[in-house]
Enzyme design. Structure first.
Site, PDB file in Angstrom:
ATOM      1  N   ASP A 167       0.843  -1.332   0.035  1.00  0.00           N
ATOM      2  CA  ASP A 167      -0.033  -0.119  -0.095  1.00  0.00           C
ATOM      3  C   ASP A 167       0.850   1.224   0.064  1.00  0.00           C
ATOM      4  O   ASP A 167       0.402   2.516   0.424  1.00  0.00           O
ATOM      5  CB  ASP A 167      -1.029  -0.105   1.306  1.00  0.00           C
ATOM      6  CG  ASP A 167      -0.235   0.010   2.657  1.00  0.00           C
ATOM      7  OD1 ASP A 167       0.928  -0.471   2.548  1.00  0.00           O
ATOM      8  OD2 ASP A 167      -0.955   0.263   3.547  1.00  0.00           O
ATOM      9  N   GLU A 250       9.972  -2.918  12.699  1.00  0.00           N
ATOM     10  CA  GLU A 250      11.151  -2.114  12.269  1.00  0.00           C
ATOM     11  C   GLU A 250      12.131  -1.845  13.292  1.00  0.00           C
ATOM     12  O   GLU A 250      13.315  -2.225  13.216  1.00  0.00           O
ATOM     13  CB  GLU A 250      10.749  -0.632  11.753  1.00  0.00           C
ATOM     14  CG  GLU A 250       9.638  -0.427  10.711  1.00  0.00           C
ATOM     15  CD  GLU A 250       8.416  -0.557  11.286  1.00  0.00           C
ATOM     16  OE1 GLU A 250       8.049  -0.929  12.519  1.00  0.00           O
ATOM     17  OE2 GLU A 250       7.254  -0.132  10.471  1.00  0.00           O
TER      18      GLU A 250
END
Ligand code: UGA
Ligand code: MN
Length: 315
Positions: A167, A250
């Site tokens: 996305d 992350e």
């Protein structure tokens, strides 16, 4: 009703009527319904070359970029991957790793990957059921972990690893920025959280912190699309991994690389430019098409529905 209230009411009613009449007149005065009722400004600025000059032939000398894209079946999936994949055809020396959150590889994605003509790896990497039941689901982690293992085992030593969710929107110039990453390179990502951006804070060419609306105790406050890693650096780490912790993927991954702030390579003009965005596509419900048994027997609609079902657009 007092006299004062009556006057106010009359002013409102008459005012509204005048407004409606005026706005309708504007439409009636146009030539045909929907045609512009005001002059449209059109300015020619420049046009580009006739031929695509972005693809050069001396590709082999460039370090390869492994782009990891997790995806899952939903009405938007094929649209997302078509858009991203076609963008990637404009980039030299990339290898697209598409990892599906599914127990098997879907034939639509497989067909798309073959059509694009890019070097690719297509994986089926379903999320373990336990995580699916969590309050905050760690989305795309099983996919990225599998791709990480693939890159560790198969990746070229001079290559670069980059996570790009389906996305996201990317400016292909970002690939030039990240191509020669030795350790970890970073840049801003647009349309992230409360600040509309997530970026390293850079002082005198060095990363000294992060500008991000959701610190959450993270050492590396970055988005998944905000960094790339050199494959040889990755291989030299003891245990590169990405945790199944929503929101901390992350940070967990970069911590597992023993990364120090001073080793981060600053890109995108000193982290002043946005070249990748978390655009996020609006979610559509997975519908069943309304096809009464006596309707659309001799036309295209049933074949269209079959194709849409195949793409995961409808039930
Ligand atoms: C971001 C991170 O990319 C996720 O790893 C993290 O879990 C999430 O934030 C979070 O902190 O909660 P987000 O933009 O919120 O993700 O989620 P999506 O865009 O829906 O998913 C991230 C990626 O995983 C996408 O490429 C998507 O296609 C894929 N995905 C999503 C799956 O493979 N399976 C799913 O069930 C959902
Ligand atoms: Mn997303």
């Amino acid at each position: 009703m007092t006299r004062r209230q009556r006057i106010i009411m009359t002013v409102i009613v008459v005012g509204s009527l005048i407004y409606i009449i005026l706005t309708q007149m504007v439409h009636v005065m146009g030539k045909a319904p929907g045609e512009p009722v005001q002059h449209e400004v059109r300015k020619f600025c420049a046009s580009g070359p006739k031929w695509n000059v972005s693809l050069k032939v001396n590709e082999a000398i460039l370090p390869i970029i492994y782009i990891v894209t997790p995806t899952y079946r939903r009405p938007e999936m094929v649209a997302e991957l078509t858009r991203l994949g076609q963008t990637l055809t404009m980039v030299q020396r990339v290898h697209w790793i598409v990892a599906e959150d599914s127990s098997s590889c879907s034939s639509v994605i497989s067909a798309l990957l073959h059509r694009l003509g890019l070097p690719f790896t297509h994986l089926a990497t379903p999320m373990p059921e336990v995580y699916r039941r969590e309050r905050y689901v760690p989305r795309g982690v099983s996919n990225r972990r599998a791709a990480l293992q693939w890159v560790l085992e198969e990746g070229q030593e001079h290559g670069v690893l980059f996570f790009l969710d389906d996305d996201n929107t990317i400016d292909i110039r970002l690939f030039d920025e990240m191509r020669y990453t030795q350790v970890v390179s970073m840049w801003p990502v647009g349309l992230i959280g409360d600040y509309t951006v997530s970026s390293p804070v850079v002082r005198e060419g060095k990363v000294v912190g992060f500008y991000d609306g959701w610190p959450a105790g993270r050492k590396f406050q970055v988005d998944m699309a905000g960094f790339a890693v050199g494959v040889s650096y990755l291989r030299n780490q003891k245990r590169p991994t990405m945790p199944y912790i929503a929101g901390h993927e992350e940070d967990g991954f970069l911590k597992s690389l023993n990364l120090k702030l001073e080793d981060i390579e600053v890109k995108a003009n000193g982290c002043t430019e946005v070249m990748v965005w978390h655009t996020r596509t609006a979610k559509n419900p997975t519908r069943a098409l309304r096809l009464p048994p006596d309707k659309h027997i001799n036309d295209n609609i049933r074949a269209l529905a079959d194709n849409m079902r195949h793409m995961g657009m409808i039930k």
